[in-house]
Design a protein around this motif. Structure first.
Motif, PDB file in Angstrom:
ATOM      1  N   GLU A  44       0.733  -1.301   0.076  1.00 18.94           N
ATOM      2  CA  GLU A  44      -0.095  -0.060   0.023  1.00 18.94           C
ATOM      3  C   GLU A  44       0.901   1.233   0.030  1.00 18.94           C
ATOM      4  N   THR A  45       0.252   2.460  -0.438  1.00 18.43           N
ATOM      5  CA  THR A  45       0.953   3.645  -0.363  1.00 18.43           C
ATOM      6  C   THR A  45       1.047   3.786   0.903  1.00 18.43           C
ATOM      7  N   PRO A  46       2.648   4.363   1.277  1.00 16.98           N
ATOM      8  CA  PRO A  46       2.602   4.766   2.889  1.00 16.98           C
ATOM      9  C   PRO A  46       1.719   6.075   3.197  1.00 16.98           C
ATOM     10  N   GLN A  47       1.346   5.975   4.197  1.00 20.92           N
ATOM     11  CA  GLN A  47       0.467   7.044   4.901  1.00 20.92           C
ATOM     12  C   GLN A  47       1.448   8.101   5.795  1.00 20.92           C
ATOM     13  N   SER A  48       0.868   9.258   5.707  1.00 26.77           N
ATOM     14  CA  SER A  48       2.128  10.038   6.573  1.00 26.77           C
ATOM     15  C   SER A  48       1.039  11.400   7.229  1.00 26.77           C
ATOM     16  N   ILE A  49       1.685  12.062   8.047  1.00 31.78           N
ATOM     17  CA  ILE A  49       0.811  13.355   8.242  1.00 31.78           C
ATOM     18  C   ILE A  49       1.379  14.574   7.365  1.00 31.78           C
ATOM     19  N   SER A  73      -5.082  31.880  30.183  1.00 36.44           N
ATOM     20  CA  SER A  73      -6.273  31.776  29.678  1.00 36.44           C
ATOM     21  C   SER A  73      -5.855  31.439  27.877  1.00 36.44           C
ATOM     22  N   GLY A  74      -4.604  30.857  27.802  1.00 31.05           N
ATOM     23  CA  GLY A  74      -4.122  30.554  26.401  1.00 31.05           C
ATOM     24  C   GLY A  74      -5.114  29.593  25.660  1.00 31.05           C
ATOM     25  N   TYR A  75      -5.540  30.047  24.443  1.00 28.11           N
ATOM     26  CA  TYR A  75      -6.285  29.240  23.496  1.00 28.11           C
ATOM     27  C   TYR A  75      -5.670  29.111  22.188  1.00 28.11           C
ATOM     28  N   VAL A  76      -5.685  27.582  21.514  1.00 27.36           N
ATOM     29  CA  VAL A  76      -5.037  27.236  20.594  1.00 27.36           C
ATOM     30  C   VAL A  76      -5.871  26.472  19.808  1.00 27.36           C
ATOM     31  N   LYS A  77      -6.105  26.571  18.501  1.00 27.26           N
ATOM     32  CA  LYS A  77      -6.998  25.630  17.674  1.00 27.26           C
ATOM     33  C   LYS A  77      -5.975  25.127  16.642  1.00 27.26           C
ATOM     34  N   ILE A  78      -5.944  23.738  16.267  1.00 25.26           N
ATOM     35  CA  ILE A  78      -4.926  23.130  15.494  1.00 25.26           C
ATOM     36  C   ILE A  78      -5.737  22.260  14.707  1.00 25.26           C
ATOM     37  N   PHE A  79      -5.492  22.221  13.338  1.00 22.25           N
ATOM     38  CA  PHE A  79      -5.848  21.372  12.270  1.00 22.25           C
ATOM     39  C   PHE A  79      -4.628  20.529  11.728  1.00 22.25           C
ATOM     40  N   VAL A  80      -5.032  19.015  11.819  1.00 17.83           N
ATOM     41  CA  VAL A  80      -3.746  18.330  11.168  1.00 17.83           C
ATOM     42  C   VAL A  80      -4.612  17.516  10.095  1.00 17.83           C
ATOM     43  N   ALA A  81      -3.599  17.317   8.953  1.00 18.16           N
ATOM     44  CA  ALA A  81      -3.990  16.763   7.542  1.00 18.16           C
ATOM     45  C   ALA A  81      -3.288  15.641   7.320  1.00 18.16           C
ATOM     46  N   ASP A  82      -3.727  14.711   6.484  1.00 16.88           N
ATOM     47  CA  ASP A  82      -2.990  13.588   6.013  1.00 16.88           C
ATOM     48  C   ASP A  82      -2.409  14.036   4.844  1.00 16.88           C
ATOM     49  N   GLN A  83      -1.683  13.214   4.017  1.00 14.57           N
ATOM     50  CA  GLN A  83      -0.979  13.292   2.790  1.00 14.57           C
ATOM     51  C   GLN A  83      -1.845  14.123   1.600  1.00 14.57           C
TER      52      GLN A  83
END
Length: 156
Positions: A44-49, A73-83
């Motif tokens: 299979e094709t390797p998967q990655s961040i 009161s630190g606030y952080v929003k993060i989006f993580v996607a695959d390849q």
């Protein structure tokens, strides 16, 4: 009569000698190639961040205690996607640096939701003596590897 002459005149014999060895080599090579192609077809094709996007530009520190500037009161929003750019669900996100801790003093970490987002609220972040710093965003998921390329600026 010479022995070699007798063999040359005998044309009724089966396949023997060099032609038989050549047939065996071709058969082994063909089977070996078929096995390798079959094995490679199951890979299979390797998967990655693919990417880690911090949607919060920076964390401002506005409270002062001696030489330490901090915020609770630190606030952080993060989006993580695959390849492929799709949100990556179930990735572990850890924030390190600038004394980032939860309200109860533990390491700041979270798991991305089904859309690839994770939010952190009410973090304690501090700087001692410096005017700026950064928090490293470390993302990992089994089968996808790790990514520590994103940073969050902390500004006093």
């Amino acid at each position: 009569m010479n022995r070699n002459t007798r063999l040359r005149k005998n044309k009724e014999g089966g396949i023997e000698g060099l032609p038989l060895q050549l047939m065996i080599i071709i058969l082994v090579a063909t089977l070996g190639t078929a096995i390798i192609i079959g094995w490679m077809g199951s890979l299979e094709t390797p998967q990655s961040i693919g990417s880690v996007n911090v949607e919060t530009e920076n964390i401002p520190l506005n409270e002062i205690s001696g030489s330490e500037r901090y915020t609770d009161s630190g606030y952080v929003k993060i989006f993580v996607a695959d390849q492929n750019g799709n949100g990556l669900a179930g990735a572990t996100v850890v924030l390190t640096g600038c004394n980032a801790k939860t309200a109860d003093g533990k390491t700041v970490y979270g798991i991305t939701d089904e859309n690839g987002y994770v939010e952190f609220e009410d973090m304690h972040v501090s700087l001692r003596g410096a005017k700026t710093g950064h928090i490293t965003v470390e993302v990992s998921k089994s089968g996808f590897g790790t990514n520590s390329s994103a940073r969050i600026m902390v500004v006093a």
